[in-house]
Design a protein around this motif. Structure first.
Motif, PDB file in Angstrom:
ATOM      1  N   LEU A 500       0.832  -1.196   0.000  1.00 40.47           N
ATOM      2  CA  LEU A 500       0.000   0.000   0.000  1.00 40.47           C
ATOM      3  C   LEU A 500       0.871   1.252   0.000  1.00 40.47           C
ATOM      4  CD1 LEU A 500      -2.374  -1.343   2.730  1.00 40.47           C
ATOM      5  CD2 LEU A 500      -3.089  -0.878   0.395  1.00 40.47           C
ATOM      6  N   ALA A 501       0.375   2.280  -0.677  1.00 40.29           N
ATOM      7  CA  ALA A 501       1.105   3.550  -0.726  1.00 40.29           C
ATOM      8  C   ALA A 501       0.740   4.461   0.441  1.00 40.29           C
ATOM      9  CB  ALA A 501       0.819   4.261  -2.054  1.00 40.29           C
ATOM     10  N   HIS A 502      -0.390   4.180   1.126  1.00 39.19           N
ATOM     11  CA  HIS A 502      -0.834   5.051   2.219  1.00 39.19           C
ATOM     12  C   HIS A 502      -1.355   4.214   3.382  1.00 39.19           C
ATOM     13  CE1 HIS A 502      -0.477   8.544  -0.390  1.00 39.19           C
ATOM     14  NE2 HIS A 502      -1.178   7.905  -1.306  1.00 39.19           N
ATOM     15  N   ARG A 503      -0.948   4.573   4.564  1.00 35.67           N
ATOM     16  CA  ARG A 503      -1.415   3.898   5.775  1.00 35.67           C
ATOM     17  C   ARG A 503      -2.927   3.999   5.930  1.00 35.67           C
ATOM     18  NH1 ARG A 503      -2.909   5.860  10.583  1.00 35.67           N
ATOM     19  NH2 ARG A 503      -2.651   4.550  12.469  1.00 35.67           N
ATOM     20  N   ARG A 504      -3.503   5.109   5.511  1.00 38.63           N
ATOM     21  CA  ARG A 504      -4.936   5.345   5.710  1.00 38.63           C
ATOM     22  C   ARG A 504      -5.806   4.296   5.008  1.00 38.63           C
ATOM     23  NH1 ARG A 504      -4.114  10.182   1.719  1.00 38.63           N
ATOM     24  NH2 ARG A 504      -4.644   9.182  -0.269  1.00 38.63           N
ATOM     25  N   PRO A 523      -2.583 -16.470   5.106  1.00 33.64           N
ATOM     26  CA  PRO A 523      -1.863 -15.422   5.837  1.00 33.64           C
ATOM     27  C   PRO A 523      -1.794 -14.157   4.997  1.00 33.64           C
ATOM     28  CG  PRO A 523      -0.722 -17.521   6.040  1.00 33.64           C
ATOM     29  CD  PRO A 523      -1.821 -17.733   5.039  1.00 33.64           C
ATOM     30  N   ALA A 524      -2.158 -13.016   5.587  1.00 36.88           N
ATOM     31  CA  ALA A 524      -2.242 -11.760   4.835  1.00 36.88           C
ATOM     32  C   ALA A 524      -1.478 -10.666   5.555  1.00 36.88           C
ATOM     33  CB  ALA A 524      -3.697 -11.355   4.635  1.00 36.88           C
ATOM     34  N   LEU A 525      -0.627  -9.984   4.805  1.00 37.93           N
ATOM     35  CA  LEU A 525       0.179  -8.890   5.338  1.00 37.93           C
ATOM     36  C   LEU A 525      -0.149  -7.614   4.584  1.00 37.93           C
ATOM     37  CD1 LEU A 525       2.576  -7.820   7.055  1.00 37.93           C
ATOM     38  CD2 LEU A 525       4.076  -8.514   5.169  1.00 37.93           C
ATOM     39  N   PHE A 526      -0.234  -6.504   5.308  1.00 36.38           N
ATOM     40  CA  PHE A 526      -0.489  -5.187   4.725  1.00 36.38           C
ATOM     41  C   PHE A 526       0.730  -4.323   5.015  1.00 36.38           C
ATOM     42  CE2 PHE A 526      -4.283  -7.362   5.946  1.00 36.38           C
ATOM     43  CZ  PHE A 526      -5.126  -7.223   4.847  1.00 36.38           C
ATOM     44  N   ALA A 527       1.472  -3.997   3.963  1.00 35.36           N
ATOM     45  CA  ALA A 527       2.758  -3.315   4.115  1.00 35.36           C
ATOM     46  C   ALA A 527       2.717  -1.970   3.401  1.00 35.36           C
ATOM     47  CB  ALA A 527       3.885  -4.177   3.550  1.00 35.36           C
ATOM     48  N   VAL A 528       2.947  -0.900   4.134  1.00 35.31           N
ATOM     49  CA  VAL A 528       2.960   0.448   3.560  1.00 35.31           C
ATOM     50  C   VAL A 528       4.394   0.794   3.165  1.00 35.31           C
ATOM     51  CG1 VAL A 528       2.452   2.886   3.939  1.00 35.31           C
ATOM     52  CG2 VAL A 528       0.985   1.117   4.963  1.00 35.31           C
ATOM     53  N   PRO A 533       4.428   0.807  -8.421  1.00 32.28           N
ATOM     54  CA  PRO A 533       4.570   1.077  -9.856  1.00 32.28           C
ATOM     55  C   PRO A 533       3.450   1.968 -10.394  1.00 32.28           C
ATOM     56  CG  PRO A 533       4.983  -1.232  -9.394  1.00 32.28           C
ATOM     57  CD  PRO A 533       4.480  -0.635  -8.120  1.00 32.28           C
ATOM     58  N   LYS A 534       3.815   2.888 -11.271  1.00 33.90           N
ATOM     59  CA  LYS A 534       2.884   3.783 -11.963  1.00 33.90           C
ATOM     60  C   LYS A 534       2.077   4.680 -11.021  1.00 33.90           C
ATOM     61  CE  LYS A 534       2.259   0.729 -15.992  1.00 33.90           C
ATOM     62  NZ  LYS A 534       2.899   1.594 -16.989  1.00 33.90           N
ATOM     63  N   GLY A 535       2.511   4.808  -9.774  1.00 36.92           N
ATOM     64  CA  GLY A 535       1.768   5.620  -8.820  1.00 36.92           C
ATOM     65  C   GLY A 535       0.525   4.934  -8.288  1.00 36.92           C
ATOM     66  N   ALA A 536       0.484   3.595  -8.349  1.00 37.64           N
ATOM     67  CA  ALA A 536      -0.678   2.843  -7.872  1.00 37.64           C
ATOM     68  C   ALA A 536      -0.847   3.014  -6.369  1.00 37.64           C
ATOM     69  CB  ALA A 536      -0.529   1.366  -8.221  1.00 37.64           C
ATOM     70  N   LEU A 537      -2.077   2.779  -5.897  1.00 41.45           N
ATOM     71  CA  LEU A 537      -2.390   2.876  -4.469  1.00 41.45           C
ATOM     72  C   LEU A 537      -2.254   1.541  -3.764  1.00 41.45           C
ATOM     73  CD1 LEU A 537      -5.555   5.156  -4.747  1.00 41.45           C
ATOM     74  CD2 LEU A 537      -3.227   5.848  -4.108  1.00 41.45           C
ATOM     75  N   ARG A 654       6.893   1.441   6.145  1.00 36.78           N
ATOM     76  CA  ARG A 654       6.466   2.585   6.951  1.00 36.78           C
ATOM     77  C   ARG A 654       5.321   2.238   7.893  1.00 36.78           C
ATOM     78  NH1 ARG A 654       7.226   7.717   2.757  1.00 36.78           N
ATOM     79  NH2 ARG A 654       9.461   7.329   2.433  1.00 36.78           N
ATOM     80  N   HIS A 655       4.686   1.118   7.669  1.00 31.57           N
ATOM     81  CA  HIS A 655       3.655   0.622   8.575  1.00 31.57           C
ATOM     82  C   HIS A 655       3.387  -0.830   8.208  1.00 31.57           C
ATOM     83  CE1 HIS A 655       0.417   1.385  11.530  1.00 31.57           C
ATOM     84  NE2 HIS A 655      -0.195   0.396  10.887  1.00 31.57           N
TER      85      HIS A 655
END
Length: 677
Positions: A500-504, A523-528, A533-537, A654-655
């Motif tokens: 992810l590009a943003h913690r929010r 198992p699922a991980l969410f990494a900020v 690529p290409k400015g994706a979110l 970052r998170h």
């Protein structure tokens, strides 16, 4: 873009032209391959040759120049890949019929140097798609394949509704006889649907049940009239008659220019993934926090290589002399790949054995330059790949890790490398495959929310649309692999990373993950991270297991069985730290993916993992990616010490979040495998 129509004369090659027009492309020429003089039909693996007597009329009806060439080659290379994985051997196979297409399109391009695309009517044939894409890549052209992976029943109805008049010119399937020759699609639709229900026949003839000839199409300036035909029977039996129409006389009939009608375009999101859109759109978001990437204390463990059976992993490849001011970015990439080649060679492997590569950059602005060098190392069927930007230590611009597999035969490794524009999923025009399958493990490249037909992100930016598309792309890649391999397996997600590009955005994407059935027991991980690529979110990266394994029964016979993974999760706490874990494992085979999330600086809590049977494999994992909060590198370093000997790639983030926790100091994502013979 300006494009060439690759014509067989059949319904698919002509109907695809309507979609090319709908997507804004300009037809400037047509091209077709034919048997040599005196031969009406070839037993070609690649081309439809029946009906070639009428192909000149199709070209004239389109009112564009038609280029033709005789098929001199044969199906020399008949495997699922074409050309070598080594870039030095990527020029094709001498004597193969694919090279006739290369020569034909080379001729067309010499007359029309501004042509950029090639229209291809492929629906399901990977054999055809792989070879056409190989030729296009060598010529710097883009395949336009808007029928690829479409539902055949829907497609047939759409063709009829669009005003396509195509007749059956050959029959070779159960339930089809000479009486069906010359019948239109509209006339044949009930019969084709009935045969599908009774015998599983392909409604659009993708199993070779029939071939067609297009007499009229909204793009035609004239309609083709068959003045004299002759029925030729190859074989006539109770199972399936093989017969075709010989076109002896034909003519063009002028028609009014009614313009191109509105044709059915499949929705960007299919129904299950529209639900994902709705979930993300309505979910709560966190307030954004400013996060500065501090790399002063970033951990940099040494690169480690590990072999378990036929699997080899190489972790944490990066430049070593960070004081050298003369090393360019390109040289840094070459250094990394030199180290990777050395590590693989120590186990008798080459880059061609790579199944998955992760590339971590200090900035996505470097991607184009890095990719240009990266591409020189791979030919046909390159490995799956994910690429994100990280807060890497100073003067380190590239970090790489890799998993490779030692094949014993070409069938041990299967690739899905679709390079054509379609409505299906994003084309991988670059040097990476959508997915690689080896030893029943499916490595899927990171999927961002590109709109497939134009390879662009939604505008204006939309987390809901990007997330739904990323979910859909991963799903469709797995479904296409099932079709490609002949089916027979279900596929189970064993590990998911949401970059992810943003913690929010974590709560919204996490809610979708929890509610999506395919993700619910992985198992699922969410990494900020700083950039995608290409400015994706959001980018979704998945590891899947087919659910198949070979088990020895009581008499020693090896039996292929369908199995289902077990999902467990739990939590451990002490006075200094707390730990959450998720694991997907099989009781019948060794494939395990474990996610261990830790908050606290005392690594001794990791010792308790030894008391949890499904997590015993972590200590001896094939590959470990150690995600850590950039401000908590000391805690991650202590964890790395606990995992001494394991191939660890450190990934500063970052998170970090999981299904049931946020703001973890570090997480361990372990890919485990057993020892194969």
């Amino acid at each position: 873009m300006k494009y060439i129509a690759l014509l067989s004369g059949g319904k698919d090659s002509c109907y695809n032209l309507l979609h090319c027009s709908k997507n804004g492309h300009e037809l400037i020429a047509a091209a077709s391959l034919r048997p040599e003089q005196g031969k009406e039909e070839l037993d070609s693996y690649l081309y439809q040759t029946v009906g070639q007597d009428a192909i000149e009329f199709v070209g004239r009806a389109l009112d564009v120049p038609l280029y033709r060439r005789v098929i001199y080659g044969a199906a020399v290379e008949q495997g699922g890949e074409y050309g070598g994985r080594d870039p030095a051997s990527g020029s094709g196979t001498s004597g193969d019929e694919t090279e006739d297409l290369y020569d034909l399109l080379t001729t067309v391009k010499s007359h029309h140097p501004d042509v950029q695309g090639v229209s291809v009517g492929a629906i399901l044939s990977n054999y055809q798609r792989v070879r056409v894409e190989h030729v296009c890549r060598r010529l710097g052209m883009t395949p336009l394949c808007y029928l690829w992976q479409r539902d055949q029943e829907e497609l047939l109805s759409e063709m009829i509704e669009a005003g396509m008049e195509a007749i059956l010119i050959k029959v070779a399937g159960i339930g089809l006889t000479t009486k069906h020759l010359g019948k239109t699609l509209a006339q044949m639709q009930p019969t084709l649907m009935k045969l599908n229900a009774l015998y599983g026949s392909h409604v659009c003839g993708e199993g070779g049940e029939y071939e067609s000839l297009t007499l009229d199409c909204p793009l035609f300036k004239s309609r083709i009239k068959l003045d004299e035909v002759q029925t030729v029977v190859h074989s006539d039996n109770d199972f399936a008659t093989v017969a075709y129409l010989r076109i002896k006389e034909a003519s063009l009939v002028p028609k009014d220019s009614a313009g191109i009608p509105e044709i059915a375009i499949p929705p960007v999101l299919s129904e299950p993934f529209q639900d994902i859109f709705d979930i993300v759109e309505t979910a709560k978001r966190w307030p954004e926090e400013t996060t500065n990437g501090s790399t002063q204390n970033s951990m940099v463990p040494i690169a480690v290589t590990k072999r378990l059976g036929r699997w080899v992993s190489v972790a944490n490849i990066q430049r070593e002399d960070i004081q050298d001011p003369e090393m360019s970015l390109e040289d840094e990439v070459r250094f990394c790949f030199g180290k990777l080649q050395e590590s693989l060679a120590a186990h008798g492997l080459t880059l061609a054995n790579c199944t998955n590569i992760n590339i971590f950059l200090s900035s996505m602005e470097l991607f184009g330059r890095v990719n240009a060098v990266y591409a020189t190392y791979f030919g046909t069927s390159p490995p799956a790949r994910a690429c994100v930007a990280l807060d890497l230590p100073p003067r380190i611009h590239v970090r790489v890790d890799c998993i490779a597999f030692a094949e014993r035969s070409p069938t041990d490794r299967q690739a899905l490398h679709v390079q054509g524009l379609s409505y299906w999923a994003p084309a991988n025009i670059g040097p990476y495959s959508q997915a690689i399958v080896a030893d029943e493990r499916v490595f899927i490249s990171g999927q961002i929310g590109l709109i497939p037909s134009r390879l662009s992100l939604p505008s204006p930016p939309s987390l809901a649309m990007e997330a739904a598309l990323a979910f859909q792309h991963a799903h469709r890649v797995v479904e296409a692999l099932k079709t490609n391999s002949g089916g027979g397996w279900q596929g189970h997600m064993q590990g998911v990373i949401y970059w992810l590009a943003h913690r929010r955005d974590i709560p919204a994407v996490r809610t979708a993950c929890v509610k999506h059935n395919e993700d619910s027991t992985a198992p699922a991980l969410f990494a900020v991270v700083p950039e995608l690529p290409k400015g994706a979110l959001v980018e979704k990266q998945v590891l899947v297991h087919t659910g198949q394994c070979d088990i020895e029964d009581d008499d020693g016979t090896i039996v292929r069985q369908t199995v289902v993974p077990t999902y467990n999760e739990g939590r451990l706490e002490d006075s200094k730290s707390n730990l959450h874990w998720e694991v997907s494992f099989f009781k019948e085979t060794f494939s395990t993916v474990a996610l261990v999330c830790v908050k606290g600086e005392d690594p001794s809590i990791l010792e308790q993992l030894r008391t949890i049977p499904p997590l015993l494999a972590v200590k001896n994992a094939l590959s470990i990616r150690l995600f850590y909060n950039v401000s908590k590198s000391e805690a991650a370093s202590a964890a790395a010490a606990y995992l001494t000997g394991a191939p660890i790639t450190p990934i500063p983030c970052r998170h970090l979040a999981s299904r049931h926790g946020d703001d973890w100091d570090y997480t361990i994502l372990a890919t485990c495998t057993g020892v194969l013979g």
